[in-house]
Design a protein around this motif. Sequence first.
Motif, PDB file in Angstrom:
ATOM      1  N   UNK A  98      37.932  30.028  56.420  1.00 45.01           N
ATOM      2  CA  UNK A  98      37.753  30.577  57.847  1.00 45.01           C
ATOM      3  C   UNK A  98      36.140  31.317  58.092  1.00 45.01           C
ATOM      4  N   UNK A  99      35.442  30.897  57.281  1.00 44.94           N
ATOM      5  CA  UNK A  99      33.888  31.470  57.407  1.00 44.94           C
ATOM      6  C   UNK A  99      33.327  31.169  58.714  1.00 44.94           C
ATOM      7  N   UNK A 100      32.911  32.083  59.428  1.00 42.56           N
ATOM      8  CA  UNK A 100      32.534  31.981  60.719  1.00 42.56           C
ATOM      9  C   UNK A 100      30.849  31.843  60.788  1.00 42.56           C
ATOM     10  N   UNK A 101      30.526  30.658  61.025  1.00 43.52           N
ATOM     11  CA  UNK A 101      28.911  30.426  61.441  1.00 43.52           C
ATOM     12  C   UNK A 101      28.094  30.742  60.114  1.00 43.52           C
ATOM     13  N   UNK A 102      28.578  30.442  58.931  1.00 44.26           N
ATOM     14  CA  UNK A 102      27.950  30.448  57.522  1.00 44.26           C
ATOM     15  C   UNK A 102      27.925  31.955  57.053  1.00 44.26           C
ATOM     16  N   UNK A 103      28.536  32.890  57.607  1.00 42.24           N
ATOM     17  CA  UNK A 103      28.438  34.353  57.156  1.00 42.24           C
ATOM     18  C   UNK A 103      29.706  34.492  56.145  1.00 42.24           C
ATOM     19  N   UNK A 104      29.651  34.291  54.716  1.00 44.44           N
ATOM     20  CA  UNK A 104      30.669  34.179  54.030  1.00 44.44           C
ATOM     21  C   UNK A 104      31.266  35.456  53.836  1.00 44.44           C
ATOM     22  N   UNK A 105      30.742  36.639  53.994  1.00 45.13           N
ATOM     23  CA  UNK A 105      31.288  38.018  53.689  1.00 45.13           C
ATOM     24  C   UNK A 105      32.250  38.191  54.967  1.00 45.13           C
ATOM     25  N   UNK A 106      32.105  37.429  56.122  1.00 49.73           N
ATOM     26  CA  UNK A 106      33.053  37.569  57.255  1.00 49.73           C
ATOM     27  C   UNK A 106      34.251  36.764  57.095  1.00 49.73           C
ATOM     28  N   UNK A 107      34.479  35.870  56.208  1.00 47.93           N
ATOM     29  CA  UNK A 107      35.647  34.828  55.910  1.00 47.93           C
ATOM     30  C   UNK A 107      36.745  35.647  55.398  1.00 47.93           C
ATOM     31  N   UNK A 108      37.852  34.955  55.395  1.00 50.94           N
ATOM     32  CA  UNK A 108      38.794  35.359  55.063  1.00 50.94           C
ATOM     33  C   UNK A 108      39.096  35.094  53.389  1.00 50.94           C
ATOM     34  N   UNK A 109      39.147  35.978  52.557  1.00 48.81           N
ATOM     35  CA  UNK A 109      38.944  36.177  51.226  1.00 48.81           C
ATOM     36  C   UNK A 109      40.260  35.448  50.573  1.00 48.81           C
ATOM     37  N   UNK A 110      40.760  34.255  50.421  1.00 50.38           N
ATOM     38  CA  UNK A 110      42.065  33.981  49.889  1.00 50.38           C
ATOM     39  C   UNK A 110      42.297  34.291  48.254  1.00 50.38           C
ATOM     40  N   UNK A 111      41.306  34.160  47.545  1.00 49.28           N
ATOM     41  CA  UNK A 111      41.277  34.464  46.128  1.00 49.28           C
ATOM     42  C   UNK A 111      40.078  35.355  45.768  1.00 49.28           C
ATOM     43  N   UNK A 112      39.973  36.593  45.303  1.00 50.43           N
ATOM     44  CA  UNK A 112      38.824  37.281  44.881  1.00 50.43           C
ATOM     45  C   UNK A 112      38.119  36.589  43.787  1.00 50.43           C
ATOM     46  N   UNK A 113      36.795  37.054  43.642  1.00 51.74           N
ATOM     47  CA  UNK A 113      36.060  36.387  42.558  1.00 51.74           C
ATOM     48  C   UNK A 113      36.348  36.673  41.175  1.00 51.74           C
ATOM     49  N   UNK A 114      36.208  35.744  40.317  1.00 52.42           N
ATOM     50  CA  UNK A 114      36.607  35.905  39.028  1.00 52.42           C
ATOM     51  C   UNK A 114      35.426  35.475  38.104  1.00 52.42           C
ATOM     52  N   UNK A 115      34.738  36.012  37.184  1.00 48.88           N
ATOM     53  CA  UNK A 115      33.640  35.720  36.483  1.00 48.88           C
ATOM     54  C   UNK A 115      33.900  34.390  35.600  1.00 48.88           C
ATOM     55  N   UNK A 116      33.135  33.438  35.249  1.00 50.93           N
ATOM     56  CA  UNK A 116      33.481  32.380  34.417  1.00 50.93           C
ATOM     57  C   UNK A 116      33.803  33.203  32.772  1.00 50.93           C
ATOM     58  N   UNK A 117      34.959  32.392  32.238  1.00 51.49           N
ATOM     59  CA  UNK A 117      35.340  32.812  30.942  1.00 51.49           C
ATOM     60  C   UNK A 117      35.659  31.725  30.199  1.00 51.49           C
ATOM     61  N   UNK A 118      34.557  30.778  29.643  1.00 49.53           N
ATOM     62  CA  UNK A 118      34.493  29.678  28.937  1.00 49.53           C
ATOM     63  C   UNK A 118      35.050  30.118  27.413  1.00 49.53           C
ATOM     64  N   UNK A 119      36.211  29.645  26.831  1.00 50.25           N
ATOM     65  CA  UNK A 119      36.643  29.907  25.591  1.00 50.25           C
ATOM     66  C   UNK A 119      35.476  29.676  24.447  1.00 50.25           C
ATOM     67  N   UNK A 120      35.596  30.479  23.608  1.00 47.02           N
ATOM     68  CA  UNK A 120      34.579  30.468  22.430  1.00 47.02           C
ATOM     69  C   UNK A 120      34.977  28.960  21.612  1.00 47.02           C
ATOM     70  N   UNK A 121      34.008  28.480  21.472  1.00 45.54           N
ATOM     71  CA  UNK A 121      33.951  27.019  20.820  1.00 45.54           C
ATOM     72  C   UNK A 121      34.437  25.909  21.411  1.00 45.54           C
ATOM     73  N   UNK A 122      34.479  26.043  22.720  1.00 46.28           N
ATOM     74  CA  UNK A 122      34.833  24.934  23.687  1.00 46.28           C
ATOM     75  C   UNK A 122      33.387  24.492  24.262  1.00 46.28           C
TER      76      UNK A 122
END
Length: 387
Positions: A246-270
């Motif tokens: 439900x991001x209004x008009x391209x403003x991501x900060x004003x949208x409804x955050x359903x799942x907060x941001x998690x940085x990438x965690x690619x496992x070592x050796x994959x």
Amino acid sequence: MALPRVCATTLRSRPDLGVSNARAFVTTAFLCRRVPPLGPMPNEDIDVKNLESLEKYRSYTRYLKHAEEARNKPAWWKTYRSYVETSDPLYGQKEWVNIGLPYYQPKRSRVVKERREVVKNNKKNAELERACRLRTFKIPLDRVHEAWMKSGGPFQVKRLAVHYGIFRDLFPMAYFVPQVSLRICYCQDSSGQVHYGNRLTPTDAAAAPQVSFEAEEGSLWTLMLTSPDEHLLDNEAEYIHWLVGNIPGGVVQAGEELCHYLPPFPARGTGFHRYIYVLFKQEGVINFRDDVRPSPCHSLADRTFKTVDFYRKHQDNMTPAGLSFFQCQWDESVTNTFHSTLNMKEPVFEFIRPPVYHPPQVKYPHRQPLRYLDRYRDGKEHTYGIY
């Protein structure tokens, strides 16, 4: 008497054995000579000593056309497609479905007319002519990217997505043409921007990026970041890294955050993992009550996700419109993410060589080489020959 008889028999059998081998070789060669050739081999007519005489394609589209024609020609040998069609009779008959926004191609006459007007106005501009003559004219990349997206850019992005297997893993037997350009930047400079398959490090993507895109006033959007290569238990599942609805008009900060941001965690050796941003255009306000994750969500079980299931649930109210993706592999920040954020042991899929063992240093080494002290120095640079 027995020994001479054995020797005589052995000496007598050697010429016979040689004659038999010669007869078998001659018979095999004769039979091979009688077998007719099945057909010409691929590229048999090419003169490798004179490569300059070959036809120049001069464009990727022309080369792709010739490659498609060569692939569709019947061959006398059994190809990979033949083996697959034998195991799966419906192979090649399944049609991919376009689930994206409809594309309206502008008229050719209108495009040519606008181009002529631009050329005419440029010729009348004296400052532009002087800058081009002095080689000081600079073309803004934003305008180039805008013109590229209005022409053949979306189709080239779609071709890249097919090459990287994006549609195959996220939307089986479906695709879309990304007509909305996403501008995603993790840093202030251009080194942290997300394009279409470029490489970033988990350290660069440690925090949520700045996302912007052109949107009409009053429109609603959904943005998601997922990784189809990262799941530790199920090869068919994904981990959702970010989900905003439900991001209004391209403003991501004003949208409804359903799942907060998690940085990438690619496992070592994959190796490298794909991290894909998909932008959906909504028909109206959507109730995402069943898709909300607890905040903060540090459980990988809660982040297990499937894009195709999410889209099937809301396909009547949203349409995929934008796409961007990057690649990541392990670095030192992934260890901190596993230990501090996810609160779990870090999985390792490669052999980590332990440090070389050195016995305790003695003050008076006996019968040791002159470089004995180098193994106990802190630096990596050795000091051979200075004693």
